[in-house]
Design a protein around this motif. Sequence first.
Motif, PDB file in Angstrom:
ATOM      1  N   SER A  74       0.810  -1.225   0.000  1.00 24.30           N
ATOM      2  CA  SER A  74       0.000   0.000   0.000  1.00 24.30           C
ATOM      3  C   SER A  74       0.841   1.271   0.000  1.00 24.30           C
ATOM      4  CB  SER A  74      -0.943  -0.009   1.208  1.00 24.30           C
ATOM      5  OG  SER A  74      -0.218  -0.198   2.420  1.00 24.30           O
ATOM      6  N   GLN A  75       1.957   1.271   0.744  1.00 25.22           N
ATOM      7  CA  GLN A  75       2.756   2.494   0.823  1.00 25.22           C
ATOM      8  C   GLN A  75       3.361   2.850  -0.527  1.00 25.22           C
ATOM      9  OE1 GLN A  75       6.643   2.582   2.911  1.00 25.22           O
ATOM     10  NE2 GLN A  75       5.789   4.220   4.172  1.00 25.22           N
ATOM     11  N   LEU A  76       3.995   1.874  -1.186  1.00 26.39           N
ATOM     12  CA  LEU A  76       4.626   2.154  -2.477  1.00 26.39           C
ATOM     13  C   LEU A  76       3.585   2.343  -3.569  1.00 26.39           C
ATOM     14  CD1 LEU A  76       7.778  -0.150  -2.493  1.00 26.39           C
ATOM     15  CD2 LEU A  76       7.602   2.274  -1.948  1.00 26.39           C
ATOM     16  N   ASP A  77       2.468   1.621  -3.488  1.00 22.56           N
ATOM     17  CA  ASP A  77       1.381   1.867  -4.447  1.00 22.56           C
ATOM     18  C   ASP A  77       0.989   3.341  -4.419  1.00 22.56           C
ATOM     19  OD1 ASP A  77       0.954  -0.581  -5.653  1.00 22.56           O
ATOM     20  OD2 ASP A  77      -0.495  -1.269  -4.167  1.00 22.56           O
ATOM     21  N   ASN A  78       0.871   3.892  -3.208  1.00 20.74           N
ATOM     22  CA  ASN A  78       0.474   5.283  -3.054  1.00 20.74           C
ATOM     23  C   ASN A  78       1.519   6.234  -3.633  1.00 20.74           C
ATOM     24  OD1 ASN A  78       0.722   7.829  -0.924  1.00 20.74           O
ATOM     25  ND2 ASN A  78      -1.392   7.381  -1.533  1.00 20.74           N
ATOM     26  N   VAL A  79       2.807   5.922  -3.382  1.00 18.44           N
ATOM     27  CA  VAL A  79       3.880   6.781  -3.901  1.00 18.44           C
ATOM     28  C   VAL A  79       3.870   6.786  -5.428  1.00 18.44           C
ATOM     29  CG1 VAL A  79       6.386   7.046  -4.084  1.00 18.44           C
ATOM     30  CG2 VAL A  79       5.345   6.552  -1.865  1.00 18.44           C
ATOM     31  N   PHE A  80       3.728   5.613  -6.040  1.00 20.59           N
ATOM     32  CA  PHE A  80       3.749   5.561  -7.508  1.00 20.59           C
ATOM     33  C   PHE A  80       2.472   6.140  -8.112  1.00 20.59           C
ATOM     34  CE2 PHE A  80       7.420   2.794  -6.970  1.00 20.59           C
ATOM     35  CZ  PHE A  80       8.211   3.185  -8.046  1.00 20.59           C
ATOM     36  N   GLU A  81       1.367   6.116  -7.374  1.00 21.95           N
ATOM     37  CA  GLU A  81       0.168   6.809  -7.840  1.00 21.95           C
ATOM     38  C   GLU A  81       0.415   8.316  -7.862  1.00 21.95           C
ATOM     39  OE1 GLU A  81      -2.875   6.071  -9.066  1.00 21.95           O
ATOM     40  OE2 GLU A  81      -2.097   4.034  -9.286  1.00 21.95           O
ATOM     41  N   GLN A  82       1.128   8.825  -6.841  1.00 21.94           N
ATOM     42  CA  GLN A  82       1.479  10.251  -6.827  1.00 21.94           C
ATOM     43  C   GLN A  82       2.378  10.590  -8.010  1.00 21.94           C
ATOM     44  OE1 GLN A  82       2.860  11.742  -2.936  1.00 21.94           O
ATOM     45  NE2 GLN A  82       2.014   9.860  -2.026  1.00 21.94           N
ATOM     46  N   ILE A  83       3.335   9.699  -8.295  1.00 23.48           N
ATOM     47  CA  ILE A  83       4.228   9.920  -9.439  1.00 23.48           C
ATOM     48  C   ILE A  83       3.420  10.004 -10.729  1.00 23.48           C
ATOM     49  CG2 ILE A  83       6.016   8.818 -10.841  1.00 23.48           C
ATOM     50  CD1 ILE A  83       7.192   7.725  -8.179  1.00 23.48           C
ATOM     51  N   LYS A  84       2.422   9.131 -10.847  1.00 15.41           N
ATOM     52  CA  LYS A  84       1.582   9.127 -12.043  1.00 15.41           C
ATOM     53  C   LYS A  84       0.834  10.455 -12.181  1.00 15.41           C
ATOM     54  CE  LYS A  84      -1.497   5.965 -14.483  1.00 15.41           C
ATOM     55  NZ  LYS A  84      -2.220   4.677 -14.417  1.00 15.41           N
TER      56      LYS A  84
ATOM     57  N   ASN B 105       2.060   6.647   6.508  1.00 19.33           N
ATOM     58  CA  ASN B 105       2.710   6.261   7.753  1.00 19.33           C
ATOM     59  C   ASN B 105       2.457   4.783   8.019  1.00 19.33           C
ATOM     60  OD1 ASN B 105       3.869   6.110  10.227  1.00 19.33           O
ATOM     61  ND2 ASN B 105       2.528   7.585  11.241  1.00 19.33           N
ATOM     62  N   ALA B 106       3.531   4.053   8.334  1.00 14.86           N
ATOM     63  CA  ALA B 106       3.386   2.619   8.589  1.00 14.86           C
ATOM     64  C   ALA B 106       2.576   2.365   9.850  1.00 14.86           C
ATOM     65  CB  ALA B 106       4.764   1.970   8.714  1.00 14.86           C
ATOM     66  N   GLY B 107       2.723   3.187  10.865  1.00 15.63           N
ATOM     67  CA  GLY B 107       1.967   3.037  12.094  1.00 15.63           C
ATOM     68  C   GLY B 107       2.584   2.030  13.056  1.00 15.63           C
ATOM     69  N   VAL B 108       1.903   1.857  14.173  1.00 14.30           N
ATOM     70  CA  VAL B 108       2.394   0.935  15.200  1.00 14.30           C
ATOM     71  C   VAL B 108       1.290  -0.063  15.537  1.00 14.30           C
ATOM     72  CG1 VAL B 108       3.979   2.605  16.203  1.00 14.30           C
ATOM     73  CG2 VAL B 108       1.633   2.448  17.088  1.00 14.30           C
TER      74      VAL B 108
ATOM     75  N   PHE C 144       4.861  -2.223  18.969  1.00 14.14           N
ATOM     76  CA  PHE C 144       5.943  -2.353  17.986  1.00 14.14           C
ATOM     77  C   PHE C 144       5.507  -1.745  16.661  1.00 14.14           C
ATOM     78  CE2 PHE C 144       3.485  -6.291  17.979  1.00 14.14           C
ATOM     79  CZ  PHE C 144       3.199  -6.489  16.631  1.00 14.14           C
ATOM     80  N   ASN C 145       6.510  -1.409  15.842  1.00 12.23           N
ATOM     81  CA  ASN C 145       6.255  -0.770  14.555  1.00 12.23           C
ATOM     82  C   ASN C 145       5.721  -1.783  13.542  1.00 12.23           C
ATOM     83  OD1 ASN C 145       7.190   1.769  15.398  1.00 12.23           O
ATOM     84  ND2 ASN C 145       9.306   1.198  14.944  1.00 12.23           N
ATOM     85  N   LYS C 146       4.708  -1.377  12.799  1.00 13.75           N
ATOM     86  CA  LYS C 146       4.191  -2.204  11.711  1.00 13.75           C
ATOM     87  C   LYS C 146       5.051  -2.014  10.466  1.00 13.75           C
ATOM     88  CE  LYS C 146      -0.162  -2.118  10.800  1.00 13.75           C
ATOM     89  NZ  LYS C 146      -1.526  -1.606  10.520  1.00 13.75           N
ATOM     90  N   ASP C 147       5.000  -2.973   9.567  1.00 12.55           N
ATOM     91  CA  ASP C 147       5.628  -2.800   8.260  1.00 12.55           C
ATOM     92  C   ASP C 147       4.779  -1.849   7.429  1.00 12.55           C
ATOM     93  OD1 ASP C 147       8.016  -4.550   8.150  1.00 12.55           O
ATOM     94  OD2 ASP C 147       6.563  -6.110   8.646  1.00 12.55           O
TER      95      ASP C 147
END
Length: 724
Positions: free
Chosen positions: A421-431, A440-443, A454-457
Amino acid sequence: MTGNAARLHAVQNITNRQPSPPKAPEPLCSLWASDVFTLSKMKESLPKEVFKSVKKTIETSAELDVSIADVVALAMKDWALSKGALYYAHVFYPLTNATAEKHDGFISVQSDGSVISEFSGKVLVQGEPDGSSFPNGGIRSTFEARGYTAWDVSSPAYIMATDNGATLCIPTVFISWTGEALDKKTPLLRANAAMNKAAQRVLSLMGNTDIAPVNSSCGAEQEYFLVDTHFVNSRPDLLLAGRTLFGAPAAKGQQFDDHYFGAIPERIQVYMQDVEEQLYRLGIPAKTRHNEVAPGQFEIAPFFESANVATDHQQLLMTVLKNTAKRHGLVCLLHEKPFKGINGSGKHVNWSVGNATQGNLLDPGSTPHSNTQFLLFCGAVIRGVHKYGPLLRAAVATASNDHRLGANEAPPAIMSVYLGSQLDNVFEQIKDGKITGSLNAGVMNLGINTIPVFNKDAGDRNRTSPFAFTGNRFEFRAVGSGQSVAGPLVTMNTILADSLNWVADTLEGLLSSGSDLDTAILKTLKEIIDQHGAVVFGGNGYSTEWHKMAVEERGLANLKTAADALPVLKEPHIEALFDKLGVLSPVELASRFEIYAEQYILAIEVEAKLVVSMAKTGIYPGALKYLSDISATISSLKSNGTELCNKRLVEISTLVNSMMEAVDKLSAAIGQHDFASVEEHMQFCAKTIRPIMDDVRKFADLLEGEIADELWPYPTYQEMLFVK
């Protein structure tokens, strides 16, 4: 003792066996790489300047100074003799997914009849096995025998110790007298060099000045089955084909999900500990072991290593798994689908690229939207998978892997990329033409005081994706359990090199036309995602909706069988790709198609012959004996005034007749060899022979559920999977 009696006797013996107690493990520090001629051992035994020269070659891929070979050979020989070795072997990897080696003694007879131990630099650097006895796809005629092995200094020599002695093993490449690669290692070294050259171009354009050699890395998760030797010796299909061609499912399989990560059986844990001790001595960083999903299935996974060394270690790992199993009364099955109806085995290849100065180039960091170096390399991977998806499919195309790809435990044959989901969002912004931030990955907070927060991926994992980003690497999940990882690594490094060269060309064009670097990078990334974003998919790869969407809307290939995939190697743009980058010449690539196609055909024909033989000599006689016994019983009871319905007799007779009709049809199909092309022959195997084999099996497996157990000729699934 008949086959049936032997089978039942084997079950009793295995059940009554007391597992051997595990021996206390040696400290890891004393085990680790004790049988490897490591850099530290070289430093102890070589003159300073010689050691520096060898180290430079290993660490920077600098050209080897052959003048030092005699000095290295002497030190290597003395070390090997101190470990009890009397022989040495140049080890190479022909195009069979197997390992090959020729052993020679350190012996030299003197004029007075005495002998000395001798090993020269010339012998270390070059060997001469037969160049035409291995599959070569027409590169060498049978009468043209000369071939060479050449020392690969980047992969350390080691001692292979067995109960019969120790041998110094020297990793080498294997080439023909005319210079063509006849092995898996040579193209891998070339592909890595091409990727390094392209990566250096991109890193330089990004303003880096201190750039160490870029290398690919690999960590391959190896899945396998263990079956007791007594059972395998009673199954011609397991002995000769590595999978069961018959077998009705047991009442219980994997449906309770109770085997995955379950407690490891004591006998298996003793075996695993034996395997790991040997791997540690060989410097193979085995890290993880556990039960896999299917009963009787297990996994071992190592740490990451450089791709070339990891490939050699993978071959060694498979050898150790199989050889060690014999000592424990087991057989290790590396076939991708040994048992129908339960999960098969893959070899998930975790792959990344990096160097000593810029680090892991596929590590996004905590803010991937601002990590343009990562985005460019990730974008290059996306482009490569989209542009050369069919080539990736061809790289894992075998007769055995066809049983696994597309099943519920494996990715589909459609090549797609999962980013999360994180990288999908970044590449959607690039598009959209502008990058503003990263999700944010969150905890993870369970609200339990005794459980730490603990930190989530940053993203979930998708087990249905054949090519998934998993945090700081890509995981190629379609590789088969019994495959060498060299072919997939060659393909991944080559398509990445091609994409990085495209990235470099595009950046150079934009920069020369006046764009600043950030603008040029964003435009390059946008072009990648606009043209190749169709390959990115985060949903259920098993669903029929995805299969339809992938092919009809996104234009992705769905090459369901190796017969469909292997001809990709003959396509002109694939030939141009490998030739342009210096990885495989047109002749070398053509040879690989011929070899892999022949192996596909031979594998299916061997299985078909086994089906005919086992049905005729095992199942058919057992069924007739059962029918005879039933008929005699019915007649006896009838003479005593008791009438029994003979409906079951008729049903079983019908199954037997149907099975034998299919067997006759299969026998006729095996005899057909008049084909216009290799491609036509492969399609005949895939579309005609295999379906008839399935028909024979269908009737045979139904018979297994009808015939008395003591008359069934082969070990059953229940016995093989659950009796340990």
